[in-house]
Structures are given as structure tokens and as C-alpha cells.
Scaffold this motif. Sequence first.
Motif, PDB file in Angstrom:
ATOM      1  N   TYR A 147     -14.329   7.249  -9.871  1.00  0.00           N
ATOM      2  CA  TYR A 147     -13.619   8.190 -10.723  1.00  0.00           C
ATOM      3  C   TYR A 147     -14.106   9.601 -10.444  1.00  0.00           C
ATOM      4  N   GLY A 148     -13.194  10.517 -10.241  1.00  0.00           N
ATOM      5  CA  GLY A 148     -13.586  11.900 -10.041  1.00  0.00           C
ATOM      6  C   GLY A 148     -13.887  12.242  -8.588  1.00  0.00           C
ATOM      7  N   VAL A 149     -14.129  11.231  -7.760  1.00  0.00           N
ATOM      8  CA  VAL A 149     -14.355  11.486  -6.339  1.00  0.00           C
ATOM      9  C   VAL A 149     -13.002  11.778  -5.695  1.00  0.00           C
ATOM     10  N   THR A 150     -12.995  12.708  -4.761  1.00  0.00           N
ATOM     11  CA  THR A 150     -11.733  12.995  -4.081  1.00  0.00           C
ATOM     12  C   THR A 150     -11.266  11.745  -3.351  1.00  0.00           C
ATOM     13  N   PRO A 151     -10.068  11.295  -3.643  1.00  0.00           N
ATOM     14  CA  PRO A 151      -9.601  10.059  -3.007  1.00  0.00           C
ATOM     15  C   PRO A 151      -9.371  10.270  -1.520  1.00  0.00           C
ATOM     16  N   CYS A 173      -3.400   0.245   3.984  1.00  0.00           N
ATOM     17  CA  CYS A 173      -2.448  -0.191   2.955  1.00  0.00           C
ATOM     18  C   CYS A 173      -2.942  -0.039   1.528  1.00  0.00           C
ATOM     19  N   MET A 174      -4.223   0.211   1.305  1.00  0.00           N
ATOM     20  CA  MET A 174      -4.696   0.308  -0.083  1.00  0.00           C
ATOM     21  C   MET A 174      -4.906   1.754  -0.481  1.00  0.00           C
ATOM     22  N   VAL A 175      -4.341   2.128  -1.615  1.00  0.00           N
ATOM     23  CA  VAL A 175      -4.475   3.487  -2.088  1.00  0.00           C
ATOM     24  C   VAL A 175      -5.554   3.527  -3.157  1.00  0.00           C
ATOM     25  N   VAL A 176      -6.550   4.380  -2.949  1.00  0.00           N
ATOM     26  CA  VAL A 176      -7.574   4.537  -3.972  1.00  0.00           C
ATOM     27  C   VAL A 176      -7.388   5.919  -4.584  1.00  0.00           C
ATOM     28  N   ASP A 177      -6.757   5.983  -5.736  1.00  0.00           N
ATOM     29  CA  ASP A 177      -6.573   7.261  -6.407  1.00  0.00           C
ATOM     30  C   ASP A 177      -6.830   7.054  -7.910  1.00  0.00           C
ATOM     31  N   PRO A 178      -6.909   8.156  -8.678  1.00  0.00           N
ATOM     32  CA  PRO A 178      -7.216   7.996 -10.104  1.00  0.00           C
ATOM     33  C   PRO A 178      -6.222   7.083 -10.821  1.00  0.00           C
ATOM     34  N   SER A 194      -4.735   4.342  -9.656  1.00  0.00           N
ATOM     35  CA  SER A 194      -5.118   2.933  -9.512  1.00  0.00           C
ATOM     36  C   SER A 194      -6.441   2.669 -10.218  1.00  0.00           C
ATOM     37  N   THR A 195      -7.360   3.652 -10.190  1.00  0.00           N
ATOM     38  CA  THR A 195      -8.634   3.445 -10.865  1.00  0.00           C
ATOM     39  C   THR A 195      -8.424   3.252 -12.362  1.00  0.00           C
ATOM     40  N   LEU A 196      -7.509   4.031 -12.941  1.00  0.00           N
ATOM     41  CA  LEU A 196      -7.218   3.872 -14.367  1.00  0.00           C
ATOM     42  C   LEU A 196      -6.751   2.459 -14.656  1.00  0.00           C
ATOM     43  N   PHE A 197      -5.801   1.967 -13.843  1.00  0.00           N
ATOM     44  CA  PHE A 197      -5.263   0.636 -14.105  1.00  0.00           C
ATOM     45  C   PHE A 197      -6.296  -0.456 -13.837  1.00  0.00           C
ATOM     46  N   LYS A 198      -7.188  -0.205 -12.864  1.00  0.00           N
ATOM     47  CA  LYS A 198      -8.218  -1.209 -12.591  1.00  0.00           C
ATOM     48  C   LYS A 198      -9.208  -1.273 -13.740  1.00  0.00           C
ATOM     49  N   LEU A 199      -9.597  -0.103 -14.250  1.00  0.00           N
ATOM     50  CA  LEU A 199     -10.499  -0.090 -15.410  1.00  0.00           C
ATOM     51  C   LEU A 199      -9.858  -0.824 -16.578  1.00  0.00           C
ATOM     52  N   PHE A 200      -8.585  -0.550 -16.754  1.00  0.00           N
ATOM     53  CA  PHE A 200      -7.748  -1.177 -17.765  1.00  0.00           C
ATOM     54  C   PHE A 200      -7.806  -2.704 -17.617  1.00  0.00           C
ATOM     55  N   ALA A 201      -7.620  -3.175 -16.383  1.00  0.00           N
ATOM     56  CA  ALA A 201      -7.639  -4.624 -16.153  1.00  0.00           C
ATOM     57  C   ALA A 201      -9.033  -5.193 -16.383  1.00  0.00           C
ATOM     58  N   VAL A 202     -10.077  -4.492 -15.923  1.00  0.00           N
ATOM     59  CA  VAL A 202     -11.439  -4.999 -16.102  1.00  0.00           C
ATOM     60  C   VAL A 202     -11.774  -5.091 -17.582  1.00  0.00           C
ATOM     61  N   GLY A 203     -11.411  -4.048 -18.343  1.00  0.00           N
ATOM     62  CA  GLY A 203     -11.674  -4.074 -19.782  1.00  0.00           C
ATOM     63  C   GLY A 203     -10.980  -5.246 -20.443  1.00  0.00           C
ATOM     64  N   ALA A 204      -9.692  -5.434 -20.112  1.00  0.00           N
ATOM     65  CA  ALA A 204      -8.933  -6.539 -20.702  1.00  0.00           C
ATOM     66  C   ALA A 204      -9.584  -7.865 -20.336  1.00  0.00           C
ATOM     67  N   LEU A 205      -9.994  -8.006 -19.068  1.00  0.00           N
ATOM     68  CA  LEU A 205     -10.626  -9.257 -18.630  1.00  0.00           C
ATOM     69  C   LEU A 205     -11.913  -9.506 -19.404  1.00  0.00           C
ATOM     70  N   ALA A 206     -12.694  -8.424 -19.616  1.00  0.00           N
ATOM     71  CA  ALA A 206     -13.952  -8.594 -20.334  1.00  0.00           C
ATOM     72  C   ALA A 206     -13.688  -9.131 -21.737  1.00  0.00           C
ATOM     73  N   PHE A 207     -12.681  -8.566 -22.409  1.00  0.00           N
ATOM     74  CA  PHE A 207     -12.373  -9.049 -23.751  1.00  0.00           C
ATOM     75  C   PHE A 207     -11.879 -10.491 -23.711  1.00  0.00           C
ATOM     76  N   VAL A 208     -11.044 -10.795 -22.705  1.00  0.00           N
ATOM     77  CA  VAL A 208     -10.535 -12.166 -22.616  1.00  0.00           C
ATOM     78  C   VAL A 208     -11.679 -13.150 -22.384  1.00  0.00           C
ATOM     79  N   SER A 265      -4.552  11.408 -13.765  1.00  0.00           N
ATOM     80  CA  SER A 265      -4.207  10.256 -12.936  1.00  0.00           C
ATOM     81  C   SER A 265      -2.803  10.395 -12.395  1.00  0.00           C
ATOM     82  N   GLN A 266      -1.925  10.849 -13.270  1.00  0.00           N
ATOM     83  CA  GLN A 266      -0.522  10.910 -12.948  1.00  0.00           C
ATOM     84  C   GLN A 266      -0.247  11.975 -11.894  1.00  0.00           C
ATOM     85  N   ASN A 267      -0.959  13.128 -12.008  1.00  0.00           N
ATOM     86  CA  ASN A 267      -0.647  14.242 -11.125  1.00  0.00           C
ATOM     87  C   ASN A 267      -1.055  13.976  -9.690  1.00  0.00           C
TER      88      ASN A 267
END
Lengths: 188, 499
Positions: B59-63, B71-76, B78-92, B494-496
Motif C-alpha cells: 500500500y502506498g508504494v508506487t505500483p 498479466c497481474m496488475v498490482v495497484d491500490p 487491487s490491494t484494496l480488494f485483496k485486503l477486503f478479501a483477507v479481512g472477510a476470510l479472517a472473520f469467516v 484506489s479509484q484514481n
Amino acid sequence: MELLFFLLFAGLAIAGAVATVWMRYVVHSAFALMGTFLGVAGLYVLLGADFLAITQILIYVGGILVLILFGIMLTPPDRTERNAKRVIGFSASLVAIALFLAVQIGSVVRWAEKSNLEAPKATAAPIGRELLRPDGYLIPFELVSVVLLVALIGSVFIARRRKAVRVDDSSTAAILAERGTLQQKAGA
Amino acid sequence: MNLLREELSWITPELCLTLFACVALLVDLFVQKGRESVMVGFFSLMGLLATAFFLYRQYGVTPPAQPVFGCMVVDPFSTLFKLFAVGALAFVVLFTMLSRQTRPDGYGEFYFILLCAGLGAFFLASTYNLLLMYLGLELLSIASYILAGYAKGNRRSGEAAMKYVIFGAVASGVMLYGFTLLYGMTGSIDLTVIGPKLRDQFALDHGTIPISVATGLCLAGFAYKISAAPFHFWTPDVYEGAPTPVTTFLAVASKGAGFAALLRFLQAGFIPDRTLGGPEAMMGYSDKLGTLVAVLAALTMTLGNLAALGQTNLKRMLAYSSIAHAGYVLMGVATMNREGFSSVLFYLVVYYFMNLGAFGVVMYYANTTGDEQIDDLKGLGWRSPLVAITMVAFLVALVGLPPTAGFIGKWFLFTAAVKKGFLWLAVVAGINSAISLFYYFRVARAMWLRPEEEAKYATVHASPAFAALLLVLAVGTVWFGVGFDSLLRYCDYSQNLLR
């Protein structure tokens, strides 16, 4: 000559697909499907994709079709259901054809042409190198292995015979027992 | 070699998650009987923590300028959505450890498949490559099918898995057909190449029918994943039949990843760069696509809300409510501009908190009583006030009333839609929110407005850990309703950076 073979294979594929939808018995449908698979494999050969053609035959005819036949063999036949599905299959194929015609006839499609596509890598060796080249298809290739592992473990888990204690019953029983004690406590 | 190492360093979160999924699978073999759930769950949580750490470092590092490994894009984004998924997984994972509903004999397999589903969500959110997007979707779907049927011996769970497989297979097939048409027209499977090529096609002015058919087929696949009408039929049955921790995962992480892929798909392929000025036909097509999504949004939220009114089963009601929420979020997608997409991200984060919480309460309650009926909640408010209060917070947020985050999230969606000129859509959404008040309120009424004597159960046994989890989620739900600045800024950021 090429046109002749194209017509042959394309015809085989289409006839097979139509027969798959129209056959009365599921076993006949499964065998008709083989025609489609072989026809498509032939088309791949004509396109210069020999590796793909071989894989098509190995996996679809040799693997999936056999699996389908096993599935049919192990399930009791139900003819009434088949009649219902025929209508669905027919209407579904009509929709698919309509969509295709809409794409073809609705306007002049500028399909990507041979000249602006990458040259076909038609033999197994270049395909293998491409799969493992970091900038090529390395990540999708590795991801496929994860997908397959998940599918494998999942199917083993689902097919595995349950242990002697039925999981759900035991937990339900625990809940019911607890509920009983709770109500007693409430009563007291 | 160094280049390879650098590229590898960008995908450490994915590598870490895969590694720990395998660890979870193996640990199960060495743990003494009866302690699997705790031990394997612990290792899974460790893995998620490590993954979150690596994500945080990105997060915050220039992508990277070029996609990693082509083929894989590392940008804020995707990082937002990955954090989102990790958090959800942790709760599950935590829910599963504390739940009694999932008590299968294979914990190792359960956590392995769960983490792999998360991996699928990772890839789905971070690629412009149609092949990788499809593989991510398929990994997520296949894992979800298995998880939905995990309570073996339970008929409903089996039925849920079966329906999910059949619907999923058809949706994947339809979507692949769409992808092949796009490939045929442009000769590429990379959306960043497909976008400009499509612009050329529009410039030639051959009509939009082929592109419309291709886009429509692709949209059908995405609509299935986010359970938007008319591809939502699987949702109630699957959500009701699957074990509740799995339902939570499907409602939150799976849907979020679906939206991530949809946003990327539309952004890269179909939104003309206004500064460059695309051909007129493309501008028109982009707007038409927006209108189509808007109609889908209105349809989805109305169907979801109307069907939710008649439900008596809490999980089924929440399933319809999640369909309705997909409709609200689509409202932001329909704007087809940055502001709308940013409001989508914001709402998804909010949605994540309130739905995790609501499903958490259901599980908490069903754990001790085995009941999932709304009427059975009678008197819960008097017997277990803490849980009931958190539930009220989640319900208020789901309706979209202040002071919760649900209100702010809806506010952004509504403004984005109105600014784009979808006033009618905002009105429909407003009416829908009013309808939703009825069925959410029914739950609150059952909990609080019935006398204590009617309570079916003496008390709902609170494991303190579970109550603490619910409290964290409730605080989050309320907190983002007041202090939403930082979250909003992150969503915008993230969006910009999205291309």
C-alpha cells in the motif's frame, strides 16, 4: 481440398451437436457428442493447431466422454425428464444460433485477421516454453494447478464415505440436549 | 534473475496465501483428534495475517508500470480488494472456529478450500487479462461449490451445492462465449489492448451489434457472480442451505471480488478516455451500457426487496437483502465514471462490515438454539442485550439510516447517480430503501418489542470471543458513518490509479 475437409469436419461437429440435443436416449446423445468433439479436433488440425487437436481428442473423447458414459451408466434412466429437457435444449440452441447470427449478419464484423495475430505456435515445444515463460502464461499455468488441486481435494472430500458418526445428527443432538437443559433452567 | 525476483516480490501476498493454504491442509494430519478446528484455524489465521502484512507493505508504494508477469496488475485498487478479501476470510475463519454448525470431519480441507477461494478472489481483482480473470473466477466458484455442500448429510446443503454448480457452470459458459467474441473482434485477451481496439471498431462505424452481444454475454457472467437480476435465482437457496460461515463468505468476499472484476472490465474496455476523446459512437455506447446497468440495478433491488418482505427464515431474508444491496451498488456502476466507481468501493467496504455482522449474529444465535427463524428471535433483546444491540446497529446500517456507515454509503451512491442524470434510479432506490425498512424492522421488533416472557430460550450462550467479534463489526459500522473521511480518501485514491 482444404475446403472439402473443412466442410466434412464442420458438418460432423454440427451434426453431432444437433444429434446430441435431439436424440431420445441419453446414451445416444453421449455418442453423438463424440462426433462434435472429433469434428472440432479436425477443425483444429485445419487451423494448424496440431497440439490442441491431440489434446482435444485425448481429453474430451478419451476422458470427459468416458466420464459422461460412466455417469449415465450409474444413474437410473428417467424418460419423462428427458422429454422436458429436449424442449429446453432446443430453445437454448435456438437462442445460441440467434445470437451468433446477430453477430454475423447484424453488421459487418471486423474479426481479427491473421496478419495482426501472433503467428500460431503450432507444435508442443513452443507451447510448453510459452507456458513457462515468466512474461507468457506462467501465472495462469500455475493458477490452473491450484484450481485442479482444489477440485481434486473437494471431490475426494464430497465422495468420501462418511465416518460412523453422522456429523449433523451429533451436533443437532448436542443442541437439542442443551436446549433441554436451558429450558429446565428457565423453568427453575 | 533479478528481474524475476523483483516480479516475485510483487506477488508475495498470493504466494503467502497459497503456502498457508497448503500448510492448513497438512497441519490437519498431525494434530490430535478433537483439536483440529482450533489448530488448523489458528494456522489459517496466521497465514491471513502474514498476507495482510505483505498487502499492507504494498500500500502506498508506487505500483509497477508494467503488469507483473505480463498479466497481474498490482495497484491500490487491487490491494484494496485483496485486503477486503483477507479481512472477510479472517472473520469467516473465526466464525467457523466458534461455530458449531460446520462440524465436518475434514477441517484441513475446509480451511484449505476457503483460503484457495480467497486466492481466486485475489486474482479476479487484480488482472486485465481475460484468461486470468476467468481462472480466478473459476477457482473462486469451484471452491464455493464445495464449501456450499460442506455439511455432508444435510439435504439442504447438498441441494445448495447442486444448484450452485449448475447455475455456475451455465454462467461461466455464457461468459466464456462473450470472451471469445471479444477475442475474435480484437485478437487479444488483454483488456488494456481490447479497449483501444474496440475504439477502432467504433471509429469504423460498423454498428454496435457484435460488441453489444459480446458485452451482454460477459455482463451475464458478472451479474451471476454478484447475484444481480435476472441471474439471482441461485442466491436464496444457496445462502440458506450452505453452512452460515460459508454463506458469509459468499455474501461478502465473493460478491466483492465479482464487483472488482466488473469495474475493471468496464473501466478498461468500455469507458472512453474523455480527455483523449473517443469516437462519438463509443461515447454513445458507453452511455447506453450505463443505462442497461441502471435498469438491471433497478430490477435487482426491487426484486430483492419485494421477495425479502415475505421471508420467515433469517438467512433467506438476508440473502434477498444481499440481492437488493447488489442493486444499490450497481447504481454506482451505472454511472460509468470515476465518482460512481469510487462510491461503489466505499459502499462495498460498508457492506462488508454490516453483512459480516448480520450473518455473525445469525450464526451466534443458531449456534445455541439451532434456529434461524425470525420469529424465534422473540425477546432476545431482553435476554441477551449486547448481541441484540449490535444486530440493531447492523440492521440500521442495512436500511441506510444515519448515524451508521450505511447512510453515508448510500448517500454517495445516490449523489453519483443523480449527478449522472439517473434521477429516476435514485427515486426507485429511495422507494426500495423505504420498503426494506419493513423487513429489517421485523427483526428488530421480534427482538425488542415482545415481552420477555415470550422468549423462546432462556439466554443465548455468549462465548465472549464471538461477542467481541460482533462488537468490533458494530463499532466499525457506526464508526465509518461518522469518521468516513479516511476511508473515502482511500477509495478515491484506489479509484484514481485505475487505468
